[in-house]
Each structure stands twice: as structure tokens, then as C-alpha cells.
Write a protein that holds these residues in place. Structure first.
Motif, short mmCIF file in Angstrom:
data_model
loop_
_atom_site.label_atom_id
_atom_site.label_comp_id
_atom_site.label_asym_id
_atom_site.label_seq_id
_atom_site.Cartn_x
_atom_site.Cartn_y
_atom_site.Cartn_z
N ARG A 25 12.39 -4.44 0.62
CA ARG A 25 11.18 -5.13 0.89
C ARG A 25 10.64 -4.31 2.09
O ARG A 25 9.32 -4.37 2.44
N GLU A 26 11.21 -3.91 3.26
CA GLU A 26 10.61 -3.04 4.22
C GLU A 26 10.02 -1.92 3.68
O GLU A 26 8.83 -1.48 4.28
N ALA A 27 10.39 -1.10 2.96
CA ALA A 27 9.93 0.04 2.20
C ALA A 27 8.63 -0.40 1.51
O ALA A 27 7.51 0.37 1.81
N GLU A 28 8.57 -1.28 0.76
CA GLU A 28 7.59 -1.79 0.10
C GLU A 28 6.44 -2.36 1.18
O GLU A 28 5.17 -1.80 1.05
N GLU A 29 6.47 -2.92 2.21
CA GLU A 29 5.86 -3.19 3.24
C GLU A 29 5.02 -2.05 3.99
O GLU A 29 3.98 -2.17 4.24
N VAL A 64 10.14 4.37 -4.53
CA VAL A 64 10.39 2.80 -4.05
C VAL A 64 10.67 2.30 -5.53
O VAL A 64 11.50 1.22 -5.47
N THR A 65 10.34 2.36 -6.56
CA THR A 65 10.42 1.83 -7.86
C THR A 65 11.37 2.74 -8.76
O THR A 65 11.71 2.17 -9.84
N LEU A 66 12.00 3.62 -8.26
CA LEU A 66 12.88 4.67 -8.89
C LEU A 66 12.17 4.91 -10.37
O LEU A 66 13.15 4.98 -11.38
N THR A 119 9.41 5.55 4.94
CA THR A 119 9.49 4.64 3.64
C THR A 119 10.49 5.25 2.72
O THR A 119 11.22 4.45 1.90
N MET A 120 10.42 6.32 2.41
CA MET A 120 11.21 7.07 1.58
C MET A 120 12.55 6.80 1.74
O MET A 120 13.51 6.79 0.98
N TYR A 123 17.74 4.32 0.61
CA TYR A 123 18.96 3.51 1.03
C TYR A 123 19.04 2.13 0.26
O TYR A 123 20.24 1.93 0.11
N ALA A 124 17.95 1.56 0.15
CA ALA A 124 17.92 0.23 -0.74
C ALA A 124 18.68 0.55 -1.89
O ALA A 124 19.46 -0.30 -2.37
#
Lengths: 391, 391
Positions: free
Chosen positions: A141-145, A187-189, A124-125, A130-131
Motif C-alpha cells: 500500500r505504501e509503495a502504491e501511494e 509494484v505489480t510483479l 518505492t521499488m 519487500y512487500a
């Protein structure tokens, strides 16, 4: 040397280490041109001694290069390096149900799965890093899921296959809320966004491990935070507690929560004090809070990563609170680290010393050591020292 | 000192150690008067630092006291000690399907199960030892039934929950056939009985790990015995290979198989030669056959049990073959062991030294160290030296 000179001297030392000795090692030796991703088991000179790919380290390296690209310099090679890891991870590391393998063959066939959630966390990290590097929202989105799945599993590890047995003492591990809190930061910086309740819950759970009356941070406590008097409950992992301290500090700063900021700073100070080996130097890997021999065979070894965490955590404390003792602790652990871990002949740091500081393992990468703690800590310290130089 | 004097001197040293310093430690500190069985996590002075009971060690201690009762002296205390363990094991350690827990609470509730067969093996060993000590055939029948189950599971570890994954290299571990061969020795008191085919199969599989061209015994090989060039395949465990050597030697002697006897003796000699640390003394815990850094953090430590195994294995070699070099090896490892491991203030042996021979863990019993390797090796050496004194 006055304070400002000392800051600049450390900044220069760390800058050279990061960009001349550490990152080039991984750029030179880790890419797998055939299957993508990274060889992470690299001998002293970078030779691949095991072609298997360990997902903690695939994810962490993809995150690291994404983050360097985003924050240091938009070098195409760094983004390509990250992209190669992301492709390999998305193609091979994840199952349909979201579980992530622990180790794969070089061409991506599964070798090992853990009954834990950490492979999922570092997967996830990587996606999140990368996003943010590319601005491509589908990876976010994939990381959040994936974060959502990990969150659910973290509440009941039986869902990832951990047996639940009648005689087990109900307990919780610091590792779980701290990695989740760090994931939300990635995920949220650091914005937090929609995760307000989850952040609160992570902080609440982490603080259950902090016992100010003893000035100790316990790795494993009862669900209400109370002490468990067995080897698991007495287990101290100073490097982990120090890392948890700076994870918490980042949120304390964002929220302007002064009480949390003091606690987070103390977690670092206490754990460093109880974890430092006054006889031979360096931070013990593990201790028993009541002074018994810790059971793990490696307890008295000096590992690279607790020292990396301590460098940044103390520097951050000093920047925020200005206490001379925090600066001294930063200098102490940084000087110890630079005296023992770097290998300037071949690059990167050794990972494992015995209690007396002798290198015991010559390899630079293994199933649990890769392109992560060293460059992350150097990058964090470098950023912090540069801010201090300017101010 | 002439040879016969040296034999007597070692016999006396070992006799005192076994009966004055080792067995009394467990008699004094391990019994749990409330729930039966043994506390096996004992600090330097015998204090219980963890009340959990680890089944490998419950089974091994019950076997040890049964065997002392059967072969040394019919002391009621020794049989009572064994009986207490057997009751605890039969009441709490085994599930209805025959699987045996790895760890229980003091009162017998399950804490941990392994995806391995060793708890089951040491459970079986305990029952067999107790059956032979008491002559009660129902325990022997239970041991035989359990051996049959373990034999089936050993052919397919997926049946005990080991995941089978596409990327895994087909391989076999020396640990499995060697423990099964030893179990058959214990169940049949070395007679073999109805297990002719199983003994043949264990010996055949063990010999696949022996590579005379390299004079090495590999822990993990391909199903046809060939070398696997990855860290698992390159993994050397000298203590294990030495123990496997004397397990095989016992059957070679019973069968009058001279070729097997030579191979078994060489396994011990080769593994001792490649495993001995010529710089600091003692037997390395693990090595990599190609000279890479072994990945386990404890590879260079000196553990009690490989030294215990080597004492008996070399002595047995010397008794059978009369080679001076086998006697020298026995003396070398015995002298190292007596110089480093015993604690004559509180009894028993320390278990863990760093590479340089410093004690790293002060406890005498833990999740993997109990009343077994030290007393078994001393008892075996004592028997062997007495036979040599007489002849």
C-alpha cells in the motif's frame, strides 16, 4: 563448444559470480549494525570510506535482497538484510510530503536532496520488493501511494523544484517513463493490475525516443518525439537505451505485442551497435548522435552498468528470437565484462574504466554504485540461462 | 641555453601562441553578429555546436578583451568585442534582484540558473574590466554594487537557493574567498581601495585551507579550518590551490607581506608536487588527501586550466624568489602543456586529456571552457617574462 554447452558454461560462470563474489561482498561489508541500512561507499576491500547513505542505493539494495529471498532461497539473512534497509528508509529517508532525500548521514539526518524523482522511485521499488518478499500488504500500500505521488510529480518537475525558464527547449527525458514503467513492473510483479492506462502512457512516451529511420534511441526529444538539434537532443546514452529496451520487452511479452517486442529488441541491438567502441572494446558511456564530442567529461569511459544491462538485454533477445547475432552480442559484452570488471580478490565489480579498459576508480560502492546493477543483471541472466537449459 | 636565453625563448613561444593561435580563434569564431555576445560552444574548427551562451564565459571573454585593450594595444576590434559582450550581459544576463543566469539562449532567454555565485562573479569581473578599459565610471559603479551583493550572498548561500539541511557538515569552500579576492583585485586594479576589511577577511579564510603540517591545501575545511574526514574534506583540487596561491601572492606583494608571500608560494609548490602525475605527466584534476579513489569520474584527467594556472604561478614564484626549482616547475608544466594542449591547425587549446595525455574532447569551447584560462595565463606569463627580460 555446442550451444547447449555454452549456455551451461555461462550459467555456471554467472552463478559463481553472483553467489560467491558479489552478494557476499555486500553481506560482509555493507551492514550498519548501529543505525541500520547499508554503508554504500565501500573501498576496493570493503572498507567504508564515506559513512553517508545514498538513498538510490539503500532502496536498490533492500529491493535486491528482498528479491533474492523471494525468488532464489528463503534465507533468513537475506530477509534480515532487506528489513534493515526498509526500516532505515521508512524511519529516515522520506519527508512528510513524500519527497525522499538523496543522501543522509549514517544516523539518518539529511545531507542532500535532488530536484528529481529518482530517490522517490528507488524508495518505492524497495517497499514493493519487500512487500512481495514478506507478503505484508501494508508495504505494498505504501509503495502504491508513493508511486501515485511520483506519477504526479513526473508530469511537472517544477513540483520537485526544477526551475522552469523561458529559454528552455520543451523536451522529455527517456529516464522518466522508463523508470515509471519498471516501477509498475515491480509494484505489480509484472501483472500490471490497475495500471493499464499508466503502462500505455509509459510505453507511448518511451517510443517517442525511438527513431527507426536513424536506428537510434535519443535520451531527450521534443514532446512530439522529434529530434532536438542541440547537445541535449543529440545525446545518446546506450546503456540507458538498452535498459529501456528490456523494460519494454517484459511488457511486450506479457501483452503478446509482437510489434512492440520487435521494437524493444531493436532498441537493444541498435544501441549496442552504435555504442560499442570498435577500437578498444566496451560500451561508451555517452555519444553525440551527430558525431560531435559529447560534452560530459566521462563520455568515453566504460562503466559497469551499461555492460550489465547489455548482458541481460541481449540474452533475453536471444531467448525470445533465437537469432545467432543476439547470442554473439551477449557473449561479446559478457566476455568483455568478465575480463575487465570483476575483482576476485575482494569481490564485487569495479565500476569505472577509462576508454582503454584500465580501472580508474578502485572503490566498489559510491554515491551512484551499490548493490544493484551487477547482482540484478547476474540474477536476471542466471534465471534466463536456467530456463534455456531446461527447455 | 643560458637563463636569459630561456626566458626569451619562452616569451617568444608564449607571445606567438597568444596572439597568433589563441586570440584569433575567438575573434574569428565566437562573435554573434545577430544578438551580440559570444558563441562559446565551439568545435575544434570553431564551428558552433551549441548556440546557448554560458554566462561564466560571456563575462570572462568580455573581461579578457577589455584587459587586452587596456594593457596590450588599444585595438578597436578588441574594445568592440568586449563591448558586445557587455551589452549582451547587461541586457540579458542579470535579473532585477542581481542574480545572474548560468546559461541563456542565443537571443538571451534564460535556460539555467545555478545555486552558486559564480555567474554573478564573472558578470562583475566583466563590468570591472570594461570600466577600466574605457574609463567609463558607470560600469565601475555597477561592478561595485554587484560585488556588494555577491559579498552578502557569499556569507549565506541559502540566499541563492542552496538548501541547508540538518545532516550537512559545517564547512567552507576555498572557491568562495578566492574568487572574491580576485574580484576585488579586478574591481580596484589591485589597489584594494575601500575593501581593506574584505581583503583581510578573504585572506584569513583562504589561509584556513592551507595545512603546512601536511603541505596540502584542502578545498573544503571546517569553519575553524580543521580537516573534515569525508570525501569532501579529503578533496584536493591542485589547479584551484595553485590559482589561489597566485591570487594571494598578488596581495602579498602589494602589501609587502613576506610571510604571506612565502605561504602563497608554498601553496603553489606543494599543490604542484602532490598534484603531478609522476607516471604519465600532467596535473591530476582531483585527488583524495588520504589516497582513496576520488569519487568524481574525471579525477585522473588532465585539464587545460590547472596547467594554465601552474604555468603562471611557478613563473611568478621564480620571478619573486629566484629559486631554480620554481623555474624548473614552470618549464615542466609549460613544456607538458605545449606538447599536449595546442591545436595549431585550428587554434586555441584542447581542454581535456585522459590520464595518459590523449585528447578526449575535440571541442575548443564548452559550457565551462571559453576565452579565459588559456589567454589569461599566456598574457600573465608574457607580461612576467617581458619584465624579466628587461631586468
Amino acid at each position: 563448444m555446442n550451444a547447449s554447452n555454452a549456455i551451461s558454461a555461462y550459467r555456471k560462470q554467472i552463478e559463481r559470480e553472483l553467489f560467491d563474489h558479489v552478494i557476499p561482498f555486500w553481506e560482509r561489508h555493507s551492514p550498519d549494525p548501529e543505525h541500520g541500512g547499508y554503508f554504500n561507499c565501500l573501498d576496493r576491500d570493503g572498507k567504508v570510506y564515506d559513512t553517508r547513505k545514498h538513498i538510490w542505493l539503500q532502496g536498490r539494495q533492500a529491493w535486491m535482497f528482498s528479491t533474492l529471498y523471494r525468488t532464489v532461497e528463503q534465507k533468513k539473512e537475506w530477509l534480515d538484510m532487506a528489513a534493515s534497509g526498509i526500516r532505515f528508509l521508512r524511519d529516515h529517508a522520506i519527508r512528510e510530503d513524500g519527497r525522499v532525500w538523496f543522501a543522509l548521514t549514517a544516523d539518518g539526518r539529511p545531507v542532500h536532496i535532488q530536484r528529481k524523482i529518482f530517490s522517490e522511485c528507488f524508495y518505492t521499488m524497495a517497499l514493493a520488493g519487500y512487500a512481495h518478499a514478506t507478503g505484508e500488504s501494508r508495504y505494498l500500500r505504501e509503495a502504491e501511494e508513493q508511486l501515485e505521488r511520483v506519477w504526479e510529480w513526473s508530469k511537472d518537475l517544477a513540483k520537485v523544484g526544477r526551475p522552469v525558464l523561458e529559454g528552455q527547449t520543451p523536451s522529455q527525458a527517456l529516464a522518466i517513463p522508463m523508470i515509471l514503467l519498471n516501477l509498475i513492473e515491480e509494484v505489480t510483479l509484472g501483472e500490471g493490475g490497475k495500471y493499464r492506462a499508466e503502462i500505455d502512457e509509459c510505453i507511448r512516451r518511451m517510443l517517442l525516443h525511438v527513431h527507426p529511420d536513424r536506428q537510434l534511441v535519443f535520451e531527450t526529444v521534443a514532446p512530439d518525439g522529434s529530434f532536438i538539434d542541440d547537445p541535449d537532443g543529440r545525446f545518446l546514452n546506450p546503456g540507458h537505451a538498452i535498459e529501456a529496451g528490456w523494460f519494454l520487452q517484459h511488457w511486450a511479452q506479457r501483452r503478446g505485442d509482437r510489434e512492440l517486442a520487435e521494437t524493444a529488441a531493436d532498441m537493444v541491438r541498435w544501441s549496442f551497435r552504435s555504442g560499442w567502441d570498435s577500437e578498444h572494446g566496451g560500451i561508451y558511456y555517452f555519444l553525440d548522435s551527430e558525431g560531435y564530442s559529447p560534452v560530459p567529461l566521462e563520455w568515453s569511459m566504460k562503466l559497469w552498468w551499461p555492460h550489465c544491462e547489455a548482458m541481460y538485454a541481449h540474452l533475453l533477445n536471444y531467448k525470445l528470437f533465437g537469432r545467432e547475432s543476439d547470442w554473439q552480442a551477449f557473449a561479446q559484452v559478457t566476455d568483455y565484462s568478465f575480463a575487465h570488471f570483476p575483482d576476485h580478490e575482494h569481490g564485487e565489480w569495479y565500476g569505472y574504466l577509462d576508454r582503454r579498459g584500465n580501472v580508474t576508480h578502485r572503490f566498489k560502492g559510491g554515491p551512484y554504485k551499490g548493490c544493484f546493477h551487477v547482482p540484478r543483471a547476474l540474477w536476471l541472466c542466471w534465471n534466463t540461462l536456467r530456463e534455456m537449459e531446461v527447455s
